[in-house]
Design a protein around this motif. Structure first.
Motif, PDB file in Angstrom:
ATOM      1  N   UNK A 413       0.823  -1.210   0.000  1.00  0.00           N
ATOM      2  CA  UNK A 413       0.000   0.000   0.000  1.00  0.00           C
ATOM      3  C   UNK A 413       0.858   1.262   0.000  1.00  0.00           C
ATOM      4  N   UNK A 414       2.142   1.114   0.338  1.00  0.00           N
ATOM      5  CA  UNK A 414       3.037   2.280   0.342  1.00  0.00           C
ATOM      6  C   UNK A 414       3.379   2.740  -1.069  1.00  0.00           C
ATOM      7  N   UNK A 422      11.133   3.832  -0.556  1.00  0.00           N
ATOM      8  CA  UNK A 422      10.666   2.453  -0.613  1.00  0.00           C
ATOM      9  C   UNK A 422       9.346   2.361  -1.364  1.00  0.00           C
ATOM     10  N   UNK A 423       8.374   3.207  -0.992  1.00  0.00           N
ATOM     11  CA  UNK A 423       7.084   3.192  -1.673  1.00  0.00           C
ATOM     12  C   UNK A 423       7.219   3.515  -3.144  1.00  0.00           C
ATOM     13  N   UNK A 424       8.079   4.492  -3.464  1.00  0.00           N
ATOM     14  CA  UNK A 424       8.269   4.872  -4.865  1.00  0.00           C
ATOM     15  C   UNK A 424       8.917   3.741  -5.659  1.00  0.00           C
ATOM     16  N   UNK A 425       9.877   3.036  -5.047  1.00  0.00           N
ATOM     17  CA  UNK A 425      10.528   1.926  -5.741  1.00  0.00           C
ATOM     18  C   UNK A 425       9.549   0.788  -6.006  1.00  0.00           C
ATOM     19  N   UNK A 426       8.613   0.580  -5.091  1.00  0.00           N
ATOM     20  CA  UNK A 426       7.598  -0.441  -5.317  1.00  0.00           C
ATOM     21  C   UNK A 426       6.595   0.009  -6.368  1.00  0.00           C
ATOM     22  N   UNK A 567       4.022   7.899   6.359  1.00  0.00           N
ATOM     23  CA  UNK A 567       2.736   8.573   6.266  1.00  0.00           C
ATOM     24  C   UNK A 567       1.946   8.394   7.559  1.00  0.00           C
ATOM     25  N   UNK A 568       0.997   9.316   7.760  1.00  0.00           N
ATOM     26  CA  UNK A 568       0.057   9.116   8.858  1.00  0.00           C
ATOM     27  C   UNK A 568      -0.898   7.975   8.525  1.00  0.00           C
TER      28      UNK A 568
END
Length: 634
Positions: A413-414, A422-426, A567-568
């Motif tokens: 979900x990130x 990390x989220x952007x790489x996924x 993120x919150x």
């Protein structure tokens, strides 16, 4: 005096104890005959020589029969209800044989034995033999047990399981007081097994009035949400709560029927797991060669466990960590019926990936290898991008060029509106998979490329739950990034099963539609406030939170602020309207296309140059432009 005698007897060897028991039974059987005569004639009976022989015949008959029934091999302190039935049969057979002997004596011309005495002998023998054993048991337990405090236990649930648990606890010790509560209003006020069933509305007063400090939840037929509500209510009253496993867990062999386990944090999340559909579990796996990358990680290792149970022909387990690979390989070593191939190496090694897939004729790939810890990847952005993005490209490219039919990326979900490297790489990994899905469609190759996106899994290496457990064990404090932070959670077992089923749904035209590379979303339920989770974990540890309302509490909860990239609140999709249901109630599918005009090959080359030059500002700019990463990651 009695206490000393009991301790003396308890210290004797087994043969001596058996001899003493035989001696007492001899006396009891003889007394039963004499008492029978005395009651029949209403005097202290004085037998003649024939009747003396009949009196002595009773133990001579009874003791061998008792021995044949195993009543001299059982341990007196553990005599239970089952022993009563054995005694009943043994004494009954003794009475029948003794009656036959009495009739033979009558035939020989001696004084007849009154029929009343025959009946009285059976009743008195049963009363004396059984009474002696249960009295001995009580005396042994009373005088040899270590002093224990009174325990007041609440049993929540009065169904079959609840009644059995309550009866067992009540029988086990006179120092245990049982109180029982049930949701069924028709049972309120009724007495079952000597225990009054109470209204749950009385819980608070019942606990405080009777000093109850522990509870057992036996609501095995209730849904998970209701059990979670009850457990939360009981822990809120300061009770140590344990839970009887659900019937499905017992059937699956996860717990034994008599096991009462401590409440786990998963019990409080209120998620009702849906049993996996055998057809979906088997479509891409049964009789096929399956590759799992990141096989030593939390999700990867659980995927291996699930796959080993559905009938794969060959399971290839790949990981860059020697220790993690060794652990899962050793765990599955006892599994039979399929071939296990451990592969030590990195997913960024394109040549290795091609060789593994071609040599093993891999049919299905579950790509779980990834760096997932947000702060670590934030501190090591180039390694994160290489492993998560380049690794996905290498595995997907090898799958595209080989005979692989199904490729499933484990996403997060990130990756939705990412705020971290990390989220952007996924997110880049998802775009890469979508691009290969489009290429497969244009070639009409029949290959399936898809991604499965979900949130946190309970107990995974990147989850807060193991961290909180460790902090509680050390006496605190528990560190929170923010008081209002929320996250999605599900069990590792459920996540792995849904991933396998999502891969099968991707092969169905009605599920994937005309758009290639669909992203499947797992139903994570409602987001959980992390502070509430921390409080529940403290309560499950039989501790209290130290705050303004309770300054003498055990564990302090501290807010330390969001770490870089965090993120919150997490999201599962870019747009609610983009998600559509599938035939599986826990899986939906999203139509999320790549940014217009994006050339994956050009993106890949640009990213390679940025990482080789270790251009940090350039990398962040690229991730904002291509993956939509938030500016606050600088």
């Amino acid at each position: 005096m009695i206490g000393k005698l009991i301790h003396w007897l308890a210290a004797r060897d087994r043969r001596t104890k058996q001899s003493i028991l035989v001696g007492f039974d001899f006396i009891l059987f003889a007394c039963a005959v004499w008492f029978g005569y005395s009651i029949r004639f209403n005097v202290l009976y004085s037998p003649d020589i024939t009747q003396v022989l009949l009196i002595l015949a009773a133990p001579a008959i009874g003791i061998p029969i008792m021995s044949a029934f195993g009543l001299y091999t059982s341990v007196t302190r553990y005599v239970g209800e089952h022993a009563l039935w054995t005694i009943f049969k043994a004494v009954g057979l003794t009475a029948v044989v003794w009656t036959a002997v009495a009739f033979l004596v009558r035939i020989e011309g001696s004084t007849a034995v009154p029929r009343t005495v025959l009946v009285l002998f059976w009743l008195l023998s049963l009363l004396l033999v059984a009474g002696f054993r249960y009295t001995s048991r009580w005396l042994i337990l009373e005088f040899t047990r270590e002093p224990t405090p009174q325990r007041n236990i609440l049993v929540y649930g009065a169904g079959d399981a609840g009644r059995q648990i309550a009866a067992t606890l009540k029988q086990s010790s006179y120092r245990i007081a049982i109180f029982q509560v049930d949701d069924d209003s028709t049972l309120w006020g009724a007495t079952i097994g000597g225990i009054k069933i109470r209204n749950p509305a009385e819980l608070e007063s019942l606990v405080s009035r009777n000093n109850i400090n522990e509870a057992i939840v036996t609501m095995r037929s209730a849904n998970t949400a209701r059990r979670a509500e009850v457990v939360e209510q009981l822990t809120g009253l300061g009770l140590r709560v344990r839970i009887l496993p659900a019937f499905v867990d017992i059937a699956d062999g996860k717990h034994t029927v008599d096991l009462i386990r401590d409440v786990e944090i998963g019990d409080l999340l209120g998620r009702d797991a849906v049993p996996p559909e055998p057809g979906l579990m088997a479509t891409n796996t049964r009789g096929k060669c399956v590759l799992v990358t990141g096989a030593g990680g939390s999700i990867g290792s659980e995927l291996c466990r699930q796959l080993s149970a559905v009938g794969v022909s060959r399971l290839i387990m790949m990981d860059s960590s020697e220790f993690a690979l060794y652990q899962i390989d050793r765990e599955l070593a006892r599994q039979t019926g399929f071939e296990k191939v451990p592969v030590l190496g990195s997913v960024t090694d394109a040549a290795l990936m091609r060789r593994v897939m071609n040599e093993n004729k891999v049919h299905t790939v579950f790509h779980a290898a990834a760096y997932k810890h947000v702060p670590l990847v934030e501190a090591n952005p180039f390694e994160g991008v290489k492993n998560n993005a380049f690794g996905t490209y290498a595995v997907a490219s090898a799958a595209f060029e080989s005979g692989v039919e199904v490729f499933v990326l484990i996403s997060t979900d990130k990756a939705v509106r990412p705020s971290s490297v990390m989220g952007a790489s996924k997110r880049l990994a998802e775009l890469i998979v979508q691009d290969f899905a489009e290429k497969a469609r244009l070639r009409n190759s029949g290959k399936v490329f898809c991604a499965v996106r979900f949130g946190n899994v309970i107990g995974s290496s990147g989850s807060v739950i193991p961290l909180f457990k460790e902090q509680i064990r050390k006496g605190g404090p528990i560190t929170l990034t923010h008081a209002e932070t929320t996250r999605y959670f599900m069990s590792i077992e459920e996540a792995a099963q849904l991933v396998i089923q999502a891969g099968s749904l991707a092969r169905r035209n009605d599920e994937a539609g005309d758009f290639p590379g669909r992203i499947f979303l797992l139903d994570m339920g409602q987001p959980v406030r992390i502070r509430d989770l921390a409080v529940k974990m403290v309560q499950l540890s039989n501790l209290t939170v130290c705050d303004e309302a309770n300054p003498n509490g055990d564990i302090v909860i501290q807010d330390v602020g969001l770490r870089p990239g965090e993120k919150l609140h997490e999201e599962l999709f870019f747009s609610v309207e983009a998600a559509s249901p599938t035939s599986h109630q826990k899986i939906s599918v999203a139509a999320e296309s790549a940014p217009e005009g994006l050339d994956i090959e050009q993106m890949y080359q640009e990213l390679k140059q940025l990482t080789s030059e270790e251009d940090h500002p350039g990398l962040l700019s690229f991730l904002r432009r291509v993956a939509g990463m938030g500016a606050k990651c600088e």
